[in-house]
Design a protein around this motif. Sequence first.
Motif, PDB file in Angstrom:
ATOM      1  N   GLU A  25       0.810  -1.221   0.000  1.00 14.51           N
ATOM      2  CA  GLU A  25       0.000   0.000   0.000  1.00 14.51           C
ATOM      3  C   GLU A  25       0.850   1.280   0.000  1.00 14.51           C
ATOM      4  OE1 GLU A  25      -3.092   0.770  -0.415  1.00 14.51           O
ATOM      5  OE2 GLU A  25      -2.946   2.867   0.243  1.00 14.51           O
ATOM      6  N   PHE A  26       1.982   1.243   0.670  1.00 17.71           N
ATOM      7  CA  PHE A  26       2.802   2.467   0.740  1.00 17.71           C
ATOM      8  C   PHE A  26       3.285   2.889  -0.645  1.00 17.71           C
ATOM      9  CE2 PHE A  26       7.109   0.711   0.222  1.00 17.71           C
ATOM     10  CZ  PHE A  26       6.833  -0.637   0.374  1.00 17.71           C
ATOM     11  N   VAL A  27       3.389   1.951  -1.557  1.00 18.18           N
ATOM     12  CA  VAL A  27       3.754   2.275  -2.947  1.00 18.18           C
ATOM     13  C   VAL A  27       2.490   2.513  -3.783  1.00 18.18           C
ATOM     14  CG1 VAL A  27       4.779   1.354  -5.075  1.00 18.18           C
ATOM     15  CG2 VAL A  27       5.928   1.001  -2.878  1.00 18.18           C
ATOM     16  N   VAL A  28       1.538   1.597  -3.666  1.00 12.39           N
ATOM     17  CA  VAL A  28       0.354   1.664  -4.539  1.00 12.39           C
ATOM     18  C   VAL A  28      -0.483   2.917  -4.233  1.00 12.39           C
ATOM     19  CG1 VAL A  28      -1.709   0.439  -5.328  1.00 12.39           C
ATOM     20  CG2 VAL A  28       0.362  -0.850  -4.792  1.00 12.39           C
ATOM     21  N   GLY A  29      -0.519   3.314  -2.971  1.00 10.72           N
ATOM     22  CA  GLY A  29      -1.237   4.553  -2.621  1.00 10.72           C
ATOM     23  C   GLY A  29      -0.699   5.751  -3.398  1.00 10.72           C
ATOM     24  N   ARG A  30       0.619   5.795  -3.581  1.00 12.01           N
ATOM     25  CA  ARG A  30       1.236   6.914  -4.342  1.00 12.01           C
ATOM     26  C   ARG A  30       0.895   6.797  -5.829  1.00 12.01           C
ATOM     27  NH1 ARG A  30       2.261   6.928   0.305  1.00 12.01           N
ATOM     28  NH2 ARG A  30       0.179   7.780   0.175  1.00 12.01           N
ATOM     29  N   LEU A  31       0.808   5.560  -6.325  1.00 11.80           N
ATOM     30  CA  LEU A  31       0.442   5.365  -7.741  1.00 11.80           C
ATOM     31  C   LEU A  31      -0.985   5.854  -7.986  1.00 11.80           C
ATOM     32  CD1 LEU A  31       1.870   1.760  -8.434  1.00 11.80           C
ATOM     33  CD2 LEU A  31       2.966   3.960  -8.917  1.00 11.80           C
ATOM     34  N   ILE A  32      -1.881   5.549  -7.055  1.00 13.54           N
ATOM     35  CA  ILE A  32      -3.281   5.992  -7.195  1.00 13.54           C
ATOM     36  C   ILE A  32      -3.327   7.530  -7.198  1.00 13.54           C
ATOM     37  CG2 ILE A  32      -5.562   6.028  -6.099  1.00 13.54           C
ATOM     38  CD1 ILE A  32      -4.850   3.262  -4.887  1.00 13.54           C
ATOM     39  N   GLU A  33      -2.602   8.139  -6.269  1.00 19.02           N
ATOM     40  CA  GLU A  33      -2.578   9.607  -6.221  1.00 19.02           C
ATOM     41  C   GLU A  33      -2.069  10.190  -7.535  1.00 19.02           C
ATOM     42  OE1 GLU A  33      -1.603   9.849  -1.437  1.00 19.02           O
ATOM     43  OE2 GLU A  33      -0.139  10.646  -2.859  1.00 19.02           O
ATOM     44  N   GLY A  34      -1.007   9.583  -8.074  1.00 16.71           N
ATOM     45  CA  GLY A  34      -0.436  10.075  -9.336  1.00 16.71           C
ATOM     46  C   GLY A  34      -1.437   9.957 -10.476  1.00 16.71           C
ATOM     47  N   ALA A  35      -2.147   8.833 -10.524  1.00 17.59           N
ATOM     48  CA  ALA A  35      -3.118   8.620 -11.610  1.00 17.59           C
ATOM     49  C   ALA A  35      -4.258   9.643 -11.516  1.00 17.59           C
ATOM     50  CB  ALA A  35      -3.668   7.197 -11.536  1.00 17.59           C
ATOM     51  N   VAL A 116       1.430  -1.799 -13.263  1.00 19.74           N
ATOM     52  CA  VAL A 116       1.910  -2.607 -12.132  1.00 19.74           C
ATOM     53  C   VAL A 116       3.433  -2.564 -12.125  1.00 19.74           C
ATOM     54  CG1 VAL A 116       1.927  -4.912 -11.099  1.00 19.74           C
ATOM     55  CG2 VAL A 116      -0.130  -4.085 -12.277  1.00 19.74           C
ATOM     56  N   LEU A 117       4.010  -2.122 -11.026  1.00 24.88           N
ATOM     57  CA  LEU A 117       5.468  -2.117 -10.907  1.00 24.88           C
ATOM     58  C   LEU A 117       5.943  -3.528 -10.594  1.00 24.88           C
ATOM     59  CD1 LEU A 117       5.991   1.031  -8.635  1.00 24.88           C
ATOM     60  CD2 LEU A 117       6.228   0.893 -11.132  1.00 24.88           C
ATOM     61  N   ALA A 125      10.859   0.411  -6.250  1.00 24.52           N
ATOM     62  CA  ALA A 125       9.410   0.680  -6.296  1.00 24.52           C
ATOM     63  C   ALA A 125       9.120   2.102  -5.815  1.00 24.52           C
ATOM     64  CB  ALA A 125       8.670  -0.343  -5.437  1.00 24.52           C
ATOM     65  N   ILE A 126       9.812   2.517  -4.769  1.00 27.02           N
ATOM     66  CA  ILE A 126       9.609   3.889  -4.253  1.00 27.02           C
ATOM     67  C   ILE A 126      10.031   4.917  -5.302  1.00 27.02           C
ATOM     68  CG2 ILE A 126      10.415   5.552  -2.500  1.00 27.02           C
ATOM     69  CD1 ILE A 126      10.494   3.101  -0.545  1.00 27.02           C
ATOM     70  N   GLU A 127      11.145   4.629  -5.984  1.00 26.55           N
ATOM     71  CA  GLU A 127      11.623   5.558  -7.027  1.00 26.55           C
ATOM     72  C   GLU A 127      10.612   5.742  -8.149  1.00 26.55           C
ATOM     73  OE1 GLU A 127      16.362   4.480  -6.537  1.00 26.55           O
ATOM     74  OE2 GLU A 127      15.360   4.027  -8.441  1.00 26.55           O
ATOM     75  N   SER A 129       7.306   5.505  -7.826  1.00 23.10           N
ATOM     76  CA  SER A 129       5.969   5.859  -7.336  1.00 23.10           C
ATOM     77  C   SER A 129       5.952   7.290  -6.793  1.00 23.10           C
ATOM     78  CB  SER A 129       5.507   4.862  -6.281  1.00 23.10           C
ATOM     79  OG  SER A 129       6.438   4.772  -5.230  1.00 23.10           O
ATOM     80  N   GLY A 130       6.713   8.146  -7.445  1.00 25.97           N
ATOM     81  CA  GLY A 130       6.603   9.569  -7.099  1.00 25.97           C
ATOM     82  C   GLY A 130       7.886  10.201  -6.622  1.00 25.97           C
ATOM     83  N   THR A 131       9.011   9.466  -6.723  1.00 27.59           N
ATOM     84  CA  THR A 131      10.278  10.116  -6.354  1.00 27.59           C
ATOM     85  C   THR A 131      11.152  10.231  -7.607  1.00 27.59           C
ATOM     86  OG1 THR A 131      11.208   8.046  -5.504  1.00 27.59           O
ATOM     87  CG2 THR A 131      10.107   9.474  -3.913  1.00 27.59           C
ATOM     88  N   LYS A 132      12.409   9.768  -7.573  1.00 29.54           N
ATOM     89  CA  LYS A 132      13.317  10.195  -8.642  1.00 29.54           C
ATOM     90  C   LYS A 132      13.081   9.563 -10.020  1.00 29.54           C
ATOM     91  CE  LYS A 132      17.257   7.328  -7.343  1.00 29.54           C
ATOM     92  NZ  LYS A 132      18.554   7.322  -6.703  1.00 29.54           N
ATOM     93  N   ALA A 133      12.314   8.499 -10.085  1.00 27.62           N
ATOM     94  CA  ALA A 133      12.022   7.928 -11.413  1.00 27.62           C
ATOM     95  C   ALA A 133      10.578   8.214 -11.835  1.00 27.62           C
ATOM     96  CB  ALA A 133      12.315   6.439 -11.436  1.00 27.62           C
ATOM     97  N   GLY A 134       9.984   9.278 -11.304  1.00 29.85           N
ATOM     98  CA  GLY A 134       8.621   9.654 -11.703  1.00 29.85           C
ATOM     99  C   GLY A 134       7.565   8.858 -10.970  1.00 29.85           C
ATOM    100  N   ASN A 135       6.356   8.887 -11.527  1.00 30.61           N
ATOM    101  CA  ASN A 135       5.242   8.179 -10.884  1.00 30.61           C
ATOM    102  C   ASN A 135       4.526   7.370 -11.962  1.00 30.61           C
ATOM    103  OD1 ASN A 135       2.616   7.496  -9.889  1.00 30.61           O
ATOM    104  ND2 ASN A 135       2.869   9.033  -8.276  1.00 30.61           N
TER     105      ASN A 135
END
Length: 160
Positions: A25-35, A116-117, A125-127, A129-135
């Motif tokens: 969830e800590f990763v997927v939550g950021r993906l949802i926000e980005g979408a 899906v990452l 995965a963190i990179e 989902s909204g950090t240095k490799a985008g979202n």
Amino acid sequence: MPNIEGNYIPKKGTQIAIIASRFNEFVVGRLIEGAIDCLKRHGVDEKNIVVHRVPGSFEIPVAAKKVARSGDYHAVICLGAVIRGDTPHFEFVSAEVSKGIANVALETGTPVIYGVLTTDTIEQAIERSGTKAGNRGFTAALDALEMINVMTKISEVGRD
Ligand code: INI
């Protein structure tokens, strides 16, 4: 010879389904926000974005299929994070979710986006989902808008 390619401009009333896993969830939550951020900033009405949660990435295809078959959505965005551990579980889950999503898109003809990452480490995965490799959630939403537009244009060819 004319080219057919999509833009990122949604028609009024564009309906989008997001299918997202709770696992990682800590990763997927950021993906949802980005979408959602991407869709809203391109003009999709927030009330026309419905997020469906499933336990893990393995469950994404069956939910995506039901949602795509409903005919209620112009595109389905699948979001999850499969992170390699010390067991072969990663290989099974990542293979099934990717095959499953491809099958849903082909069977239904609806744009079904693979957001899906699949990473070796939590850091990767963190990179993504909204950090240095985008979202990847943001770019998956862009892919959805482009596919909706290009599929419409393909349908329209030769009609007038
Ligand atoms: N589900 C994920 O979304 N990511 C993972 O990394 C993961 N791993 O590694 O186990 C995962 N497993 C759960 C799986 O998707 C199903 O929910 C579960 O097996 C029940 O069918």
